[in-house]
Write a protein that holds these residues in place. Sequence first.
Motif, PDB file in Angstrom:
ATOM      1  N   VAL A 142     -54.056   0.005  48.011  1.00 47.67           N
ATOM      2  CA  VAL A 142     -54.551  -0.689  46.487  1.00 47.67           C
ATOM      3  C   VAL A 142     -54.609   0.473  45.754  1.00 47.67           C
ATOM      4  O   VAL A 142     -55.411   1.681  45.948  1.00 47.67           O
ATOM      5  CB  VAL A 142     -55.940  -1.147  46.563  1.00 47.67           C
ATOM      6  N   GLU A 143     -54.099   0.710  44.528  1.00 49.85           N
ATOM      7  CA  GLU A 143     -53.913   1.966  43.725  1.00 49.85           C
ATOM      8  C   GLU A 143     -54.916   1.988  42.673  1.00 49.85           C
ATOM      9  O   GLU A 143     -55.685   0.995  42.262  1.00 49.85           O
ATOM     10  CB  GLU A 143     -52.426   1.901  42.855  1.00 49.85           C
ATOM     11  N   LYS A 144     -55.493   3.312  42.469  1.00 54.71           N
ATOM     12  CA  LYS A 144     -56.478   3.489  41.438  1.00 54.71           C
ATOM     13  C   LYS A 144     -56.024   4.486  40.559  1.00 54.71           C
ATOM     14  O   LYS A 144     -55.339   5.588  40.935  1.00 54.71           O
ATOM     15  CB  LYS A 144     -57.867   4.116  42.317  1.00 54.71           C
ATOM     16  N   VAL A 145     -56.209   4.371  39.258  1.00 54.26           N
ATOM     17  CA  VAL A 145     -55.722   5.081  38.374  1.00 54.26           C
ATOM     18  C   VAL A 145     -56.741   5.893  37.568  1.00 54.26           C
ATOM     19  O   VAL A 145     -57.754   5.290  37.169  1.00 54.26           O
ATOM     20  CB  VAL A 145     -54.905   4.685  37.159  1.00 54.26           C
ATOM     21  N   TYR A 146     -56.753   7.291  37.551  1.00 53.64           N
ATOM     22  CA  TYR A 146     -57.828   7.999  36.792  1.00 53.64           C
ATOM     23  C   TYR A 146     -56.875   8.699  35.590  1.00 53.64           C
ATOM     24  O   TYR A 146     -55.976   9.283  35.858  1.00 53.64           O
ATOM     25  CB  TYR A 146     -58.272   9.195  37.767  1.00 53.64           C
ATOM     26  N   GLU A 147     -57.855   8.968  34.400  1.00 50.03           N
ATOM     27  CA  GLU A 147     -57.416   9.948  33.766  1.00 50.03           C
ATOM     28  C   GLU A 147     -58.284  11.329  33.990  1.00 50.03           C
ATOM     29  O   GLU A 147     -59.589  11.040  33.892  1.00 50.03           O
ATOM     30  CB  GLU A 147     -57.968   9.267  32.284  1.00 50.03           C
ATOM     31  N   TYR A 148     -57.593  12.251  33.933  1.00 51.52           N
ATOM     32  CA  TYR A 148     -58.300  13.525  34.216  1.00 51.52           C
ATOM     33  C   TYR A 148     -58.266  14.456  33.079  1.00 51.52           C
ATOM     34  O   TYR A 148     -57.145  14.250  32.060  1.00 51.52           O
ATOM     35  CB  TYR A 148     -57.790  14.183  35.501  1.00 51.52           C
ATOM     36  N   SER A 149     -59.056  15.289  32.729  1.00 49.15           N
ATOM     37  CA  SER A 149     -58.777  16.731  32.117  1.00 49.15           C
ATOM     38  C   SER A 149     -59.125  17.947  32.837  1.00 49.15           C
ATOM     39  O   SER A 149     -59.893  17.700  33.611  1.00 49.15           O
ATOM     40  CB  SER A 149     -59.345  16.615  30.695  1.00 49.15           C
ATOM     41  N   LEU A 200     -53.833   7.191  42.821  1.00 48.36           N
ATOM     42  CA  LEU A 200     -53.829   7.223  44.265  1.00 48.36           C
ATOM     43  C   LEU A 200     -54.313   5.941  44.830  1.00 48.36           C
ATOM     44  O   LEU A 200     -54.570   5.041  44.299  1.00 48.36           O
ATOM     45  CB  LEU A 200     -55.358   8.079  44.526  1.00 48.36           C
ATOM     46  N   SER A 201     -53.750   5.886  46.091  1.00 50.89           N
ATOM     47  CA  SER A 201     -54.207   4.764  46.713  1.00 50.89           C
ATOM     48  C   SER A 201     -54.948   5.016  48.020  1.00 50.89           C
ATOM     49  O   SER A 201     -55.092   4.438  49.021  1.00 50.89           O
ATOM     50  CB  SER A 201     -52.510   4.169  47.514  1.00 50.89           C
ATOM     51  N   LEU A 205     -63.078  13.169  34.268  1.00 50.92           N
ATOM     52  CA  LEU A 205     -62.437  12.401  35.371  1.00 50.92           C
ATOM     53  C   LEU A 205     -63.150  10.782  34.977  1.00 50.92           C
ATOM     54  O   LEU A 205     -64.098  10.511  35.153  1.00 50.92           O
ATOM     55  CB  LEU A 205     -62.630  12.669  36.648  1.00 50.92           C
ATOM     56  N   ARG A 206     -62.110   9.938  34.607  1.00 45.35           N
ATOM     57  CA  ARG A 206     -62.361   8.450  34.237  1.00 45.35           C
ATOM     58  C   ARG A 206     -61.506   7.553  35.039  1.00 45.35           C
ATOM     59  O   ARG A 206     -60.366   7.705  34.870  1.00 45.35           O
ATOM     60  CB  ARG A 206     -62.141   8.135  32.769  1.00 45.35           C
ATOM     61  N   ARG A 207     -62.234   6.612  35.730  1.00 48.87           N
ATOM     62  CA  ARG A 207     -61.197   5.576  36.443  1.00 48.87           C
ATOM     63  C   ARG A 207     -60.770   4.457  35.457  1.00 48.87           C
ATOM     64  O   ARG A 207     -61.883   3.979  34.762  1.00 48.87           O
ATOM     65  CB  ARG A 207     -61.815   4.868  37.659  1.00 48.87           C
ATOM     66  N   VAL A 208     -59.482   4.129  35.349  1.00 53.85           N
ATOM     67  CA  VAL A 208     -59.172   3.251  34.255  1.00 53.85           C
ATOM     68  C   VAL A 208     -58.506   1.859  35.039  1.00 53.85           C
ATOM     69  O   VAL A 208     -58.415   0.887  34.400  1.00 53.85           O
ATOM     70  CB  VAL A 208     -58.114   3.799  33.277  1.00 53.85           C
ATOM     71  N   SER A 209     -58.226   1.977  36.246  1.00 55.78           N
ATOM     72  CA  SER A 209     -57.865   0.743  36.968  1.00 55.78           C
ATOM     73  C   SER A 209     -58.385   0.871  38.395  1.00 55.78           C
ATOM     74  O   SER A 209     -58.392   1.763  39.007  1.00 55.78           O
ATOM     75  CB  SER A 209     -56.531   0.243  36.423  1.00 55.78           C
ATOM     76  N   PHE A 210     -58.031  -0.466  38.889  1.00 50.99           N
ATOM     77  CA  PHE A 210     -58.449  -0.441  40.329  1.00 50.99           C
ATOM     78  C   PHE A 210     -57.589  -1.635  40.738  1.00 50.99           C
ATOM     79  O   PHE A 210     -57.780  -2.786  40.552  1.00 50.99           O
ATOM     80  CB  PHE A 210     -60.038  -0.631  40.504  1.00 50.99           C
TER      81      PHE A 210
END
Length: 234
Positions: free
Chosen positions: A129-136, A178-179, A200-205
């Motif tokens: 399952v993919e998780k998407v994060y926005e990073y700086s 990431l998965s 760091l912010r998770r924007v999807s799961f």
Amino acid sequence: MRLDKFFTSSGILSRSQCAKEAKAGLITVDGEIVRDPSVNIDPVKNTIAYKGEIIGYSEFVYIVMNKPLGFVCSNDEPGEKLVFDLLDRKYGRLDLFTVGRLDKATDGLIIITNDGKTAHAALSPKHHVEKVYEYSLAVPLSEEDRISLEKGAVLKDGYETKPCVIEKTSPTEGRITLSEGKYHQIRRMFASVSNRVVSLRRVSFGKITLDPSLLPGQYRLMTDEEINNFKSRD
Ligand code: URA
């Protein structure tokens, strides 16, 4: 099943709220007002409505929250602010837990449920399952480092991360998909190329995305579509 159990188990009303709302004539069973919350109903055969809206039965509760910074994804950590402190009291007795964890210093989408089987499957490496994060980042990310992290980073403890995808939106910002979800994984991945995560912010799961209408600390029950997406393994 008791009428009040029907409402509490799906997280719609607490037991006391159910008693109050039933007394006020706001709950119907097959179109008839029912004022006694202890009556027995069959969630499959009976049609239950609250304020005129038909309520589908759910054995479990599924919540999406925009986790704020500074809160921990734990049920009990003395001295820390817990994401569960943000939930209404009616959820207190439902044995909820977070599906995986975000660090105290990470914000964004978390899923809270009491459906252990689905949570376990969603986290299992088998299902990717993919998780998407926005990073700086503190330092611009070179193309060389981006490509090498995508292929897999060797963390300090020797663990080699699985391939991932990093899309840069600026030299220091971007999205990482990431998965898997090892402890502090993204922070440790960037540290492995001598960089540092600033935010760091998770924007999807999986197919569930962070609802832009939820301010930090706000949450809501998942929609039926989100529940189906969370449960589906394709
Ligand atoms: N990776 C991290 O380093 N922290 C998180 O909260 C999530 C993924």
